[in-house]
Design a protein around this motif. Sequence first.
Motif, PDB file in Angstrom:
ATOM      1  N   MET A  38      -7.901  -3.964  18.040  1.00 53.18           N
ATOM      2  CA  MET A  38      -7.419  -2.728  17.405  1.00 53.18           C
ATOM      3  C   MET A  38      -8.148  -2.487  16.081  1.00 53.18           C
ATOM      4  O   MET A  38      -7.558  -2.020  15.109  1.00 53.18           O
ATOM      5  N   ASP A  39      -9.437  -2.780  16.068  1.00 58.32           N
ATOM      6  CA  ASP A  39     -10.243  -2.653  14.845  1.00 58.32           C
ATOM      7  C   ASP A  39     -10.197  -1.255  14.242  1.00 58.32           C
ATOM      8  O   ASP A  39     -10.342  -1.099  13.026  1.00 58.32           O
ATOM      9  N   GLN A  40     -10.014  -0.221  15.070  1.00 55.72           N
ATOM     10  CA  GLN A  40     -10.018   1.149  14.564  1.00 55.72           C
ATOM     11  C   GLN A  40      -8.871   1.404  13.588  1.00 55.72           C
ATOM     12  O   GLN A  40      -8.927   2.345  12.799  1.00 55.72           O
ATOM     13  N   LEU A  41      -7.839   0.565  13.603  1.00 52.27           N
ATOM     14  CA  LEU A  41      -6.719   0.726  12.674  1.00 52.27           C
ATOM     15  C   LEU A  41      -6.848  -0.160  11.433  1.00 52.27           C
ATOM     16  O   LEU A  41      -6.002  -0.089  10.545  1.00 52.27           O
ATOM     17  N   ALA A  42      -7.888  -0.971  11.361  1.00 53.18           N
ATOM     18  CA  ALA A  42      -7.986  -1.965  10.297  1.00 53.18           C
ATOM     19  C   ALA A  42      -8.017  -1.350   8.895  1.00 53.18           C
ATOM     20  O   ALA A  42      -7.283  -1.793   8.008  1.00 53.18           O
ATOM     21  N   ASP A  43      -8.859  -0.351   8.663  1.00 53.92           N
ATOM     22  CA  ASP A  43      -8.959   0.212   7.311  1.00 53.92           C
ATOM     23  C   ASP A  43      -7.661   0.860   6.841  1.00 53.92           C
ATOM     24  O   ASP A  43      -7.162   0.519   5.760  1.00 53.92           O
ATOM     25  N   PRO A  44      -7.078   1.794   7.603  1.00 49.47           N
ATOM     26  CA  PRO A  44      -5.816   2.363   7.122  1.00 49.47           C
ATOM     27  C   PRO A  44      -4.683   1.333   7.077  1.00 49.47           C
ATOM     28  O   PRO A  44      -3.845   1.371   6.171  1.00 49.47           O
ATOM     29  N   ALA A  45      -4.664   0.384   8.006  1.00 51.46           N
ATOM     30  CA  ALA A  45      -3.615  -0.634   7.983  1.00 51.46           C
ATOM     31  C   ALA A  45      -3.729  -1.506   6.735  1.00 51.46           C
ATOM     32  O   ALA A  45      -2.716  -1.820   6.093  1.00 51.46           O
ATOM     33  N   GLU A  46      -4.950  -1.880   6.378  1.00 52.25           N
ATOM     34  CA  GLU A  46      -5.149  -2.665   5.152  1.00 52.25           C
ATOM     35  C   GLU A  46      -4.636  -1.920   3.931  1.00 52.25           C
ATOM     36  O   GLU A  46      -3.973  -2.498   3.067  1.00 52.25           O
ATOM     37  N   LEU A  47      -4.960  -0.634   3.833  1.00 54.98           N
ATOM     38  CA  LEU A  47      -4.517   0.173   2.694  1.00 54.98           C
ATOM     39  C   LEU A  47      -2.997   0.217   2.625  1.00 54.98           C
ATOM     40  O   LEU A  47      -2.405  -0.037   1.573  1.00 54.98           O
ATOM     41  N   LEU A  48      -2.348   0.516   3.737  1.00 58.59           N
ATOM     42  CA  LEU A  48      -0.898   0.681   3.720  1.00 58.59           C
ATOM     43  C   LEU A  48      -0.180  -0.644   3.530  1.00 58.59           C
ATOM     44  O   LEU A  48       0.818  -0.706   2.803  1.00 58.59           O
ATOM     45  N   VAL A  49      -0.672  -1.708   4.126  1.00 57.33           N
ATOM     46  CA  VAL A  49      -0.091  -3.030   3.917  1.00 57.33           C
ATOM     47  C   VAL A  49      -0.212  -3.425   2.453  1.00 57.33           C
ATOM     48  O   VAL A  49       0.736  -3.935   1.848  1.00 57.33           O
ATOM     49  N   SER A  50      -1.363  -3.172   1.881  1.00 54.60           N
ATOM     50  CA  SER A  50      -1.572  -3.502   0.473  1.00 54.60           C
ATOM     51  C   SER A  50      -0.569  -2.782  -0.416  1.00 54.60           C
ATOM     52  O   SER A  50       0.004  -3.367  -1.335  1.00 54.60           O
ATOM     53  N   GLU A  51      -0.329  -1.510  -0.136  1.00 49.03           N
ATOM     54  CA  GLU A  51       0.611  -0.738  -0.957  1.00 49.03           C
ATOM     55  C   GLU A  51       2.043  -1.228  -0.788  1.00 49.03           C
ATOM     56  O   GLU A  51       2.785  -1.351  -1.767  1.00 49.03           O
ATOM     57  N   LEU A  52       2.463  -1.517   0.437  1.00 42.85           N
ATOM     58  CA  LEU A  52       3.831  -1.987   0.659  1.00 42.85           C
ATOM     59  C   LEU A  52       4.062  -3.370   0.048  1.00 42.85           C
ATOM     60  O   LEU A  52       5.103  -3.625  -0.566  1.00 42.85           O
ATOM     61  N   VAL A  53       3.093  -4.265   0.191  1.00 46.87           N
ATOM     62  CA  VAL A  53       3.230  -5.608  -0.368  1.00 46.87           C
ATOM     63  C   VAL A  53       3.187  -5.560  -1.894  1.00 46.87           C
ATOM     64  O   VAL A  53       3.948  -6.252  -2.569  1.00 46.87           O
ATOM     65  N   THR A  54       2.325  -4.730  -2.446  1.00 44.09           N
ATOM     66  CA  THR A  54       2.266  -4.590  -3.900  1.00 44.09           C
ATOM     67  C   THR A  54       3.578  -4.043  -4.444  1.00 44.09           C
ATOM     68  O   THR A  54       4.075  -4.493  -5.481  1.00 44.09           O
ATOM     69  N   ASN A  55       4.159  -3.086  -3.745  1.00 44.65           N
ATOM     70  CA  ASN A  55       5.458  -2.551  -4.156  1.00 44.65           C
ATOM     71  C   ASN A  55       6.512  -3.664  -4.179  1.00 44.65           C
ATOM     72  O   ASN A  55       7.295  -3.771  -5.123  1.00 44.65           O
ATOM     73  N   ALA A  56       6.510  -4.504  -3.160  1.00 47.03           N
ATOM     74  CA  ALA A  56       7.463  -5.622  -3.115  1.00 47.03           C
ATOM     75  C   ALA A  56       7.217  -6.588  -4.273  1.00 47.03           C
ATOM     76  O   ALA A  56       8.158  -7.042  -4.924  1.00 47.03           O
ATOM     77  N   TYR A  57       5.963  -6.897  -4.543  1.00 46.29           N
ATOM     78  CA  TYR A  57       5.638  -7.813  -5.644  1.00 46.29           C
ATOM     79  C   TYR A  57       6.083  -7.252  -6.991  1.00 46.29           C
ATOM     80  O   TYR A  57       6.695  -7.947  -7.800  1.00 46.29           O
ATOM     81  N   ARG A  58       5.805  -5.983  -7.216  1.00 42.23           N
ATOM     82  CA  ARG A  58       6.102  -5.377  -8.516  1.00 42.23           C
ATOM     83  C   ARG A  58       7.587  -5.156  -8.759  1.00 42.23           C
ATOM     84  O   ARG A  58       8.043  -5.216  -9.888  1.00 42.23           O
ATOM     85  N   HIS A  59       8.348  -4.882  -7.699  1.00 38.89           N
ATOM     86  CA  HIS A  59       9.727  -4.445  -7.911  1.00 38.89           C
ATOM     87  C   HIS A  59      10.802  -5.401  -7.412  1.00 38.89           C
ATOM     88  O   HIS A  59      11.967  -5.211  -7.747  1.00 38.89           O
TER      89      HIS A  59
END
Length: 145
Positions: A38-59
């Motif tokens: 499912m490589d075609q989803l890798a770039d957007p998935a990385e972006l969205l995962v990064s944002e959700l995990v960062t939100n969890a870390y920060r808050h």
Amino acid sequence: MVTVSPPTWAYALQLPHDPRAARIARATVRAVLAGHGMDQLADPAELLVSELVTNAYRHAGGTATLRLQCLDSRRLRVSVWDANPDIPPPFDKRSGPLRSVPVDGDGGRGLFLVSHYAVAWGGYPLGDDLFGMGGKLLWCELAAA
């Protein structure tokens, strides 16, 4: 008659409260998606995962859990659990329309990106009755073109 089930799988990753958690989550997502073709989803998935995990870390101030789930051969659901029960806008669905963030603002763009790039997204609080953990779950879905 032969029936073929769509490919389904799920992975979960426990993340420590560590500023490197988003980087680890991105690398995991890229490896999992490559392993399942499912490589075609890798770039957007990385972006969205990064944002959700960062939100969890920060808050949330504690551990978080990332879950990746293949819904069918073209769709991926990403969810992140953390211990903070507060659902942030725009995931709370009560905050009204999305507003732009000031150019010099320190935050507020990450969950906007999730709501923009995902085909579906949401969040809900988890009561304390679920293994005594409580908190919230934010999720989003991506689909291949």
